[in-house]
Design a protein around this motif. Structure first.
Motif, short mmCIF file in Angstrom:
data_model
loop_
_atom_site.label_atom_id
_atom_site.label_comp_id
_atom_site.label_asym_id
_atom_site.label_seq_id
_atom_site.Cartn_x
_atom_site.Cartn_y
_atom_site.Cartn_z
N TRP A 165 -19.61 -35.94 19.40
CA TRP A 165 -20.98 -35.55 19.69
C TRP A 165 -21.75 -36.71 20.30
O TRP A 165 -22.49 -36.54 21.27
CB TRP A 165 -21.67 -35.07 18.42
N THR B 167 -18.57 -36.49 14.77
CA THR B 167 -19.77 -37.27 15.09
C THR B 167 -19.54 -38.14 16.32
O THR B 167 -20.41 -38.25 17.18
CB THR B 167 -20.17 -38.15 13.88
N GLN C 129 -20.69 -37.31 23.91
CA GLN C 129 -21.25 -36.28 24.78
C GLN C 129 -22.75 -36.50 25.00
O GLN C 129 -23.26 -36.34 26.10
CB GLN C 129 -21.01 -34.89 24.20
N PHE C 130 -23.45 -36.87 23.95
CA PHE C 130 -24.88 -37.13 24.05
C PHE C 130 -25.14 -38.29 25.00
O PHE C 130 -26.02 -38.22 25.86
CB PHE C 130 -25.46 -37.42 22.67
#
Length: 168
Positions: free
Chosen positions: A156, A153, A159-160
């Motif tokens: 992610w 998580t 990266q987001f």
């Protein structure tokens, strides 16, 4: 005759066979034209290699040292710094570090204290987790899975956030 002795011919020439194998090869070569030709070719090759080998001059140790010295001269494009220049640069770097630390004295001290505290907390948590996990094996598996989920998580989310454009 189908039992060719190709794999023994080189050892036969070098005298590495026992008496039984030597006799087997000699008898076979006397009867088999293919193996006889191969034996003659191997003997010729051995003689040629020895002839060439005797013409090679082995350089002395000084040759090796001169080659290594030449390589070092070619591969080092810069000359070493003067001893006084190194000491002067070190002294200037030390003065700059002292100046920066004097201007950031409190900030540096607080930062070191915080970092030390975080390390102590991390070590304490690690010790506590190791104690708990060693007593309950399934809990260890659960912690590993939860850690993987949190790590995934986090990756992610990072990266987001890196892909999102600023709203300016």
């Amino acid at each position: 005759m189908n039992d060719h002795v190709h794999e023994l011919l080189s050892a036969f020439i070098d005298g590495e066979l026992n008496e039984e194998e030597r006799k087997k090869v000699a008898d076979h070569v006397a009867e088999c034209r293919q193996c006889s030709t191969e034996l003659k070719e191997l003997q010729w090759l051995k003689e040629e290699l020895f002839a060439v080998y005797h013409f090679i001059e082995i350089p002395n140790v000084q040759f090796e040292h001169s080659v290594v010295r030449k390589i070092k001269q070619i591969s080092s494009p810069y000359r070493p710094m003067n001893r006084y220049v190194r000491w002067t640069m070190s002294f200037i770097a030390l003065l700059m570090a002292a100046f920066i630390l004097s201007k950031m004295g409190n900030v540096f001290y607080v930062g070191i204290t915080l970092a030390t505290s975080f390390v102590h907390i991390g070590l304490s948590v690690t010790h506590a987790l190791a104690s708990v996990l060693s007593s309950i094996p399934l809990l260890f598996l659960a912690c590993v899975i939860i850690s993987m989920v949190i790590l995934g998580t986090s990756i992610w989310a990072i990266q987001f956030l890196l892909r999102v454009k600023s709203l300016e």
